[in-house]
Design a protein around this motif. Structure first.
Motif, PDB file in Angstrom:
ATOM      1  N   GLN A 199       7.709  11.231  -5.455  1.00 20.99           N
ATOM      2  CA  GLN A 199       8.399  10.060  -4.921  1.00 20.99           C
ATOM      3  C   GLN A 199       7.512   8.824  -4.940  1.00 20.99           C
ATOM      4  O   GLN A 199       7.986   7.704  -5.142  1.00 20.99           O
ATOM      5  CB  GLN A 199       8.917  10.354  -3.505  1.00 20.99           C
ATOM      6  CG  GLN A 199       9.811   9.267  -2.920  1.00 20.99           C
ATOM      7  CD  GLN A 199      11.057   8.999  -3.764  1.00 20.99           C
ATOM      8  OE1 GLN A 199      11.536   9.879  -4.469  1.00 20.99           O
ATOM      9  NE2 GLN A 199      11.566   7.780  -3.700  1.00 20.99           N
ATOM     10  N   ALA A 200       6.212   9.041  -4.745  1.00 21.95           N
ATOM     11  CA  ALA A 200       5.276   7.912  -4.815  1.00 21.95           C
ATOM     12  C   ALA A 200       5.290   7.315  -6.224  1.00 21.95           C
ATOM     13  O   ALA A 200       5.257   6.089  -6.400  1.00 21.95           O
ATOM     14  CB  ALA A 200       3.871   8.386  -4.435  1.00 21.95           C
ATOM     15  N   VAL A 218       3.736  -1.165   3.723  1.00 21.05           N
ATOM     16  CA  VAL A 218       3.219   0.165   3.395  1.00 21.05           C
ATOM     17  C   VAL A 218       4.395   1.121   3.195  1.00 21.05           C
ATOM     18  O   VAL A 218       5.324   1.167   4.006  1.00 21.05           O
ATOM     19  CB  VAL A 218       2.268   0.691   4.490  1.00 21.05           C
ATOM     20  CG1 VAL A 218       1.802   2.110   4.162  1.00 21.05           C
ATOM     21  CG2 VAL A 218       1.066  -0.241   4.630  1.00 21.05           C
ATOM     22  N   SER A 219       4.320   1.847   2.093  1.00 24.89           N
ATOM     23  CA  SER A 219       5.343   2.828   1.742  1.00 24.89           C
ATOM     24  C   SER A 219       4.887   4.218   2.154  1.00 24.89           C
ATOM     25  O   SER A 219       3.786   4.638   1.785  1.00 24.89           O
ATOM     26  CB  SER A 219       5.545   2.852   0.220  1.00 24.89           C
ATOM     27  OG  SER A 219       6.496   1.922  -0.208  1.00 24.89           O
ATOM     28  N   GLY A 238       0.842  -1.196   0.000  1.00 21.98           N
ATOM     29  CA  GLY A 238       0.000   0.000   0.000  1.00 21.98           C
ATOM     30  C   GLY A 238       0.872   1.239   0.000  1.00 21.98           C
ATOM     31  O   GLY A 238       1.880   1.292   0.715  1.00 21.98           O
ATOM     32  N   MET A 239       0.501   2.205  -0.804  1.00 22.17           N
ATOM     33  CA  MET A 239       1.300   3.418  -0.950  1.00 22.17           C
ATOM     34  C   MET A 239       0.611   4.591  -0.267  1.00 22.17           C
ATOM     35  O   MET A 239      -0.568   4.844  -0.515  1.00 22.17           O
ATOM     36  CB  MET A 239       1.457   3.706  -2.450  1.00 22.17           C
ATOM     37  CG  MET A 239       2.061   5.039  -2.818  1.00 22.17           C
ATOM     38  SD  MET A 239       3.737   5.276  -2.180  1.00 22.17           S
ATOM     39  CE  MET A 239       4.550   3.853  -2.908  1.00 22.17           C
ATOM     40  N   ILE A 240       1.347   5.298   0.585  1.00 21.51           N
ATOM     41  CA  ILE A 240       0.833   6.572   1.106  1.00 21.51           C
ATOM     42  C   ILE A 240       1.545   7.696   0.359  1.00 21.51           C
ATOM     43  O   ILE A 240       2.753   7.861   0.493  1.00 21.51           O
ATOM     44  CB  ILE A 240       1.088   6.718   2.616  1.00 21.51           C
ATOM     45  CG1 ILE A 240       0.451   5.555   3.379  1.00 21.51           C
ATOM     46  CG2 ILE A 240       0.549   8.064   3.115  1.00 21.51           C
ATOM     47  CD1 ILE A 240       0.702   5.597   4.883  1.00 21.51           C
ATOM     48  N   GLY A 241       0.765   8.449  -0.399  1.00 22.11           N
ATOM     49  CA  GLY A 241       1.336   9.542  -1.182  1.00 22.11           C
ATOM     50  C   GLY A 241       1.040   9.361  -2.648  1.00 22.11           C
ATOM     51  O   GLY A 241       0.849   8.218  -3.116  1.00 22.11           O
ATOM     52  N   ILE A 249       8.195   0.978   4.813  1.00 19.14           N
ATOM     53  CA  ILE A 249       9.361   1.667   4.260  1.00 19.14           C
ATOM     54  C   ILE A 249       9.062   3.152   4.336  1.00 19.14           C
ATOM     55  O   ILE A 249       8.035   3.632   3.840  1.00 19.14           O
ATOM     56  CB  ILE A 249       9.710   1.238   2.824  1.00 19.14           C
ATOM     57  CG1 ILE A 249      10.876   2.107   2.322  1.00 19.14           C
ATOM     58  CG2 ILE A 249       8.537   1.275   1.878  1.00 19.14           C
ATOM     59  CD1 ILE A 249      11.540   1.607   1.068  1.00 19.14           C
ATOM     60  N   CYS A 250       9.962   3.877   5.000  1.00 21.38           N
ATOM     61  CA  CYS A 250       9.767   5.299   5.203  1.00 21.38           C
ATOM     62  C   CYS A 250      10.807   6.053   4.396  1.00 21.38           C
ATOM     63  O   CYS A 250      12.007   5.817   4.537  1.00 21.38           O
ATOM     64  CB  CYS A 250       9.896   5.646   6.691  1.00 21.38           C
ATOM     65  SG  CYS A 250       9.669   7.406   6.984  1.00 21.38           S
ATOM     66  N   GLU A 251      10.323   6.964   3.558  1.00 21.34           N
ATOM     67  CA  GLU A 251      11.253   7.778   2.768  1.00 21.34           C
ATOM     68  C   GLU A 251      12.122   8.637   3.684  1.00 21.34           C
ATOM     69  O   GLU A 251      11.737   8.979   4.798  1.00 21.34           O
ATOM     70  CB  GLU A 251      10.475   8.672   1.797  1.00 21.34           C
ATOM     71  CG  GLU A 251      10.324   8.071   0.419  1.00 21.34           C
ATOM     72  CD  GLU A 251      11.664   7.696  -0.219  1.00 21.34           C
ATOM     73  OE1 GLU A 251      12.599   8.514  -0.194  1.00 21.34           O
ATOM     74  OE2 GLU A 251      11.771   6.547  -0.727  1.00 21.34           O
ATOM     75  N   LYS A 252      13.247   9.017   3.174  1.00 23.67           N
ATOM     76  CA  LYS A 252      14.202   9.843   3.917  1.00 23.67           C
ATOM     77  C   LYS A 252      13.733  11.291   3.950  1.00 23.67           C
ATOM     78  O   LYS A 252      13.060  11.695   3.009  1.00 23.67           O
ATOM     79  CB  LYS A 252      15.582   9.743   3.280  1.00 23.67           C
ATOM     80  CG  LYS A 252      15.610  10.022   1.760  1.00 23.67           C
ATOM     81  CD  LYS A 252      15.803  11.455   1.408  1.00 23.67           C
ATOM     82  CE  LYS A 252      15.160  11.863   0.141  1.00 23.67           C
ATOM     83  NZ  LYS A 252      15.193  13.303  -0.136  1.00 23.67           N
ATOM     84  N   PRO A 253      14.126  12.099   4.917  1.00 22.89           N
ATOM     85  CA  PRO A 253      14.728  11.675   6.168  1.00 22.89           C
ATOM     86  C   PRO A 253      13.682  11.022   7.060  1.00 22.89           C
ATOM     87  O   PRO A 253      12.496  11.186   6.838  1.00 22.89           O
ATOM     88  CB  PRO A 253      15.232  12.988   6.764  1.00 22.89           C
ATOM     89  CG  PRO A 253      14.323  14.027   6.230  1.00 22.89           C
ATOM     90  CD  PRO A 253      13.902  13.550   4.866  1.00 22.89           C
TER      91      PRO A 253
END
Lengths: 370, 370, 370, 370
Positions: free
Chosen positions: B16-17, B71-72, B9-12, B95-99
């Motif tokens: 970047q999404a 979930v991203s 599942g994608m948040i965004g 998975i959490c995008e940086k930072p």
């Protein structure tokens, strides 16, 4: 003396003296007529190789030659000040190799001596004459990059040729002193000589710790009055030959100028071919040989300029004052590495400090070398 | 759920999404089955373009979907912590995008939440998976460069796509926060995760001062426990498209890896051709178009790795702990810029500081921005 | 057999077989389950190294394996035709390495055999799958260069790995046959398969005359029906490692794509590091190491495509007909070198000629080799 | 007249005349004191811009000036022969721009006239003086590449400046005539002037068919007596600015020398900056600006050499005989394109042919242009 070529006396017979004599002789404005070097035999051998008619072991004797108009100092940093004062007193123009001196006070005395005796004191910064970098400056000055906010210069190789560089009593410092003076000068000149506001350096000794105390790797961040940043990188620990490059970034554009790998002829050879480029370890295998290396550095142009200045045809583009500014920056740089903080200028080193590097080696506030 | 592709599942639904979904779908291990985005219509449009079956405006609703395993988070930095805790509570890998977050405390909570719920928390650093950089690391690890003493990474472009980056309440900082986290992570990982000893940054706002308070130019010097230096350069003010490159220097050698101009096809076109490279301003005239850009960044490899980790086949190569280390480095970096001195780690920001950039903007000891 | 991975049998255990097996195993669509090689021990050793379960010394035995769907031919050119006919008769799909065969008649028989038995005959041209070159074609097809009038391809190295290449009874020719088939195929494919109007080649044997009769250097000019020129350069006499590059010129633009020195990480190493790039002579000194070499060549993509074709999901992008066209071009090329004139197509070699190179070696009208 | 600078008269006031005058004035050996150009006003304007004291509309009047020692011909090819004979008769040395003449007979007459009158006839090939290419030759002559077997030269741009080039009555041919004469001369000179054995060219008119009959794209394969190959590529149809490069391959090594993109400063500018490089279409966006372009071409060095030759200090490195050899090669080249076969030398064009290009345009045996 006012017509014909400008006659030059050379102090020194090592690597840089060779570059200078060869460069003088690539142009028409000057000729080297004498060389002085204290080690017996050195000057004679050098003179023979480069076809210089007169030879001296004591440069003070050379200064008595009436026809010599310009004297080049290609000697250890620790000797620059005394030599400059002697040459000035003999009424001859001076070009002093970088860095200008060991201390700020010495630099001030040198400028003063030249002024009093009415001679020129040129500071030997060839990057002001490097054709590829001049093109970058020409574009910047034409507005190509909008407002420039970051200038970078980097010079890296695997360490100097002459042994005195490794002795901090004669050199005063390591890669930052030897090469960083180029980079700081470059940024300053490129931007039109704005006031330097602060310096921050990170230094280390990684590869040559056996034979030297000084830094063989240096990162240096500059901050100028108008808010522009400089980034100067230097190394005596970079394998594979000489590397010199710049980058310029502005609000409207950017440019990259790479003097070595950029200009080179990528070449592979099983057998080799004599010479590739300054400080190249070999000419077999892949290598980046340079063409017309001295011309691409700008030393013939620099020395032709000096000769024209000596005849009053041009005004000096690289002065003792430039060299003095760099001495201040170098002291600030070593102090910043020692203290772990940016040093704002004007900076006055503690009294008694005779070598810039001491401010790092004895840095009060911060653990020193890695 | 233990066979077939990992369901994501994608948040965004922004830049970047898009990169992540496209990257997931380049491999075989995972498929994006749902997207959540709060702005009405955004998720639906995005889902249509990228063929994602399920659409949500509230990500918490998406978390109820039983079959979703990963979930991203491709959302503003200020939302990372809450989202991570919610996802962990729903028993799904993250998975959490940086930072990683806005504050160190948030980062700690995120790691803790994942641990408590027994889920993976991947930190989205694709440079650990960039094929060209992996080759550099492979050579370094094989001893090609002897003892490495300087690692450089640089990412520069003309500023981010999504508007939230310009709002420091949502981003926490500028170019150093957005891009420097890549470079610091890179040096740390490349060297085998040695302890970071100190950070020093010089920041400035040169081009985007009209629309942003944060730094759009950053120079960052790192010092690691084993004496190695890192140099990280970042810019939101570099014209001409995206630029990402590294350099590695050691006692026995060096390597240069240039991801953009290096790999590119130097191309001139009068007419243009649709797409050249991330953040390229045009496709007419000379340009450096990239080929297989995402693969060359390493995002498909990164996400395939995550999918294999979710199935227990591999162990995480980029963790919440990596992200937390970077939060500490970023706080130290902004503090160093504010104070004009290197900040040694471990560093604890003053209590109440909620955004790294405040340590620069309100720097106590030193005049701030140029 | 219609689900799961496509099972592949490999004929050959040398350089190209290694590349193919490694490439098959980089993807998810296929797996190599058997290998056949006549020299005792070769197949077993190869199978052990690459984890292939079944081993044969006679490929005809391997063809009896029911589950094998695709057979790869990585054997000397002189064996391609018979092997293809045997594989087709066994009802399995074929991928035949370039060049297709020794004679045009053989090529025709191969295509016919595949057709009769209802199997696919893929011609192993990986340049149709090379990601960097695909980007060039994508731009060209988008009109970036206007009307394209010149396409260049060049592959050069210091000679093949396997000894059979040096025997013209098994190879049929030298650098033109081995490498020129890539370049001619590339131009043809890049331009959308226009009719080839004429070929002109200049050949020479310069470096390997001791161990070979064939050409080790080849220049080849192509003329296509729509007036476009091709220029194909090949060498078995180029020092310093593998080199593969293209250039495309049109009325509105141009592009350069350099697969080796372009993509590489310029690297200097005193110690070396195991592997740099195909056919590199060393890893010490300066070198241009490649990253993810096979992926950048496109062989995993090529073989994944074949696997999808075997399952009816895609239609062949590189066919026996392409290979046959190249056989005609190669015969015309060697004839042109022998006769010193461009040869127009369709060209029918004199009857009885069994090796393309004979048309050069015995060229009637013109003094042959330098 | 034997001391001081060599006084030069210039015939012509267009692009090449500008390059020559600027180049003469970069050195110390010569000065341009007069210019002649038939179009009213042209010479005066040119003289004013470049500070040339004397102006003529009829070059024959200029030849009466006693102090002029050297005359430069920068006029259409069709005028070279008559001008050379007139200058020789006036007892002045000649430098004639490439190509030497329209016909072989004219070239012979020019050489004969110079000989009879005891003056020098220099053929204006600056590639013999290009510093980067001289480095390649120096390495080759030092054995770096072992036995050289392939030399390549390529010059490409989007077509000449002066309108007479497009008129075959004044130019005699297209890209092969205008640019190929450089490349053929380069290969010949690089290899030490071996006998040229054969020429083969493929020509086409792709971009400028509206305004010109001649070839705007040329591929040319040379075969020298010692078995070495040359490959010369030329274009008047290459977008994006000037491109000049060489490659050299031998049994023991190779070198690449790229004069434009190689030496350049890769630069991006939103605003532009006046001048980038010869024939560059713009200075905005990405571009490859050159630095010290003329010096890098070698024209100042070429003309300083001529001045020294005029004073008997050096002997000519680029002679009328070189130019005559090229005329023979150009006739053979156009004939080869017309006949579709390599033409062996010595080659005598059919009587009555007054323009090399006619041998292509009227080629007997082969369909001509695409």
């Amino acid at each position: 003396m006012a017509d014909g070529r400008v006659k030059v006396g050379m102090i020194g017979s090592q690597f840089q003296a060779d570059i200078q004599v060869t460069s003088y002789h690539m142009g028409y404005e000057a000729e080297v007529v004498a060389v002085a070097s204290p080690t017996p035999g050195n000057a004679a051998e050098f003179a023979k190789k480069l076809k210089i008619p007169r030879v001296f072991t004591d440069y003070r004797e050379m200064l008595k030659e009436r026809d010599i108009e310009v004297v080049s100092i290609c000697a250890p940093n620790s000797l620059h000040a005394q030599m400059t004062k002697d040459i000035a007193a003999a009424g001859k123009h001076i070009i002093c190799e970088k860095p200008l001196a060991m201390t700020i006070a010495e630099g001030e005395e040198m400028i003063d001596a030249a002024k009093r005796h009415g001679v020129l004191l040129m500071y030997g910064e060839e990057l002001f004459f490097t054709p590829k970098y001049l093109k970058a400056k020409e574009m910047a000055d034409a507005g190509a990059f909008g407002k420039v906010h970051l200038v970078k210069q980097s010079e890296k190789h695997f360490g100097p040729h002459s042994p005195w560089f490794w002795d901090i009593n004669r050199s005063g410092g390591g890669a930052l002193m030897d090469l960083g003076c180029h980079g700081i000068a470059f940024c300053y000149w490129f931007l039109g000589r704005p006031k330097l506001k602060s310096v921050y350096c990170q230094l280390g000794t990684y590869v040559h710790a056996d034979k030297t105390k000084p830094d063989d790797e240096s990162l240096c961040i500059l901050e100028f009055e108008n808010g522009v940043m400089g980034l100067v990188e230097n190394s005596w620990a970079r394998r594979g030959g000489m590397d010199d490059r710049i980058e310029v970034f502005g609000s409207e554009g950017l440019t990259y100028a790479n003097l070595h790998m950029g200009n080179a002829l990528p070449t592979f050879s099983e057998r080799g071919y004599g010479y590739a480029v300054e400080k190249a370890p070999t000419t077999t295998g892949w290598m980046y040989p340079a063409f017309e290396e001295l011309w691409n550095y700008g030393t013939p142009q620099e020395l032709a300029h000096l000769a024209r200045c000596a005849r009053g045809k041009e005004s000096l583009q690289s002065t003792g004052e430039d060299g003095l500014m760099l001495m201040r920056a170098l002291y600030a740089g070593y102090a910043s590495a020692g203290e772990g903080r940016k040093i704002t200028l004007p900076y006055q080193p503690p009294s008694g400090v005779k070598r810039p590097i001491d401010l790092w080696l004895n840095g009060p506030a911060y653990p020193k070398k890695p």
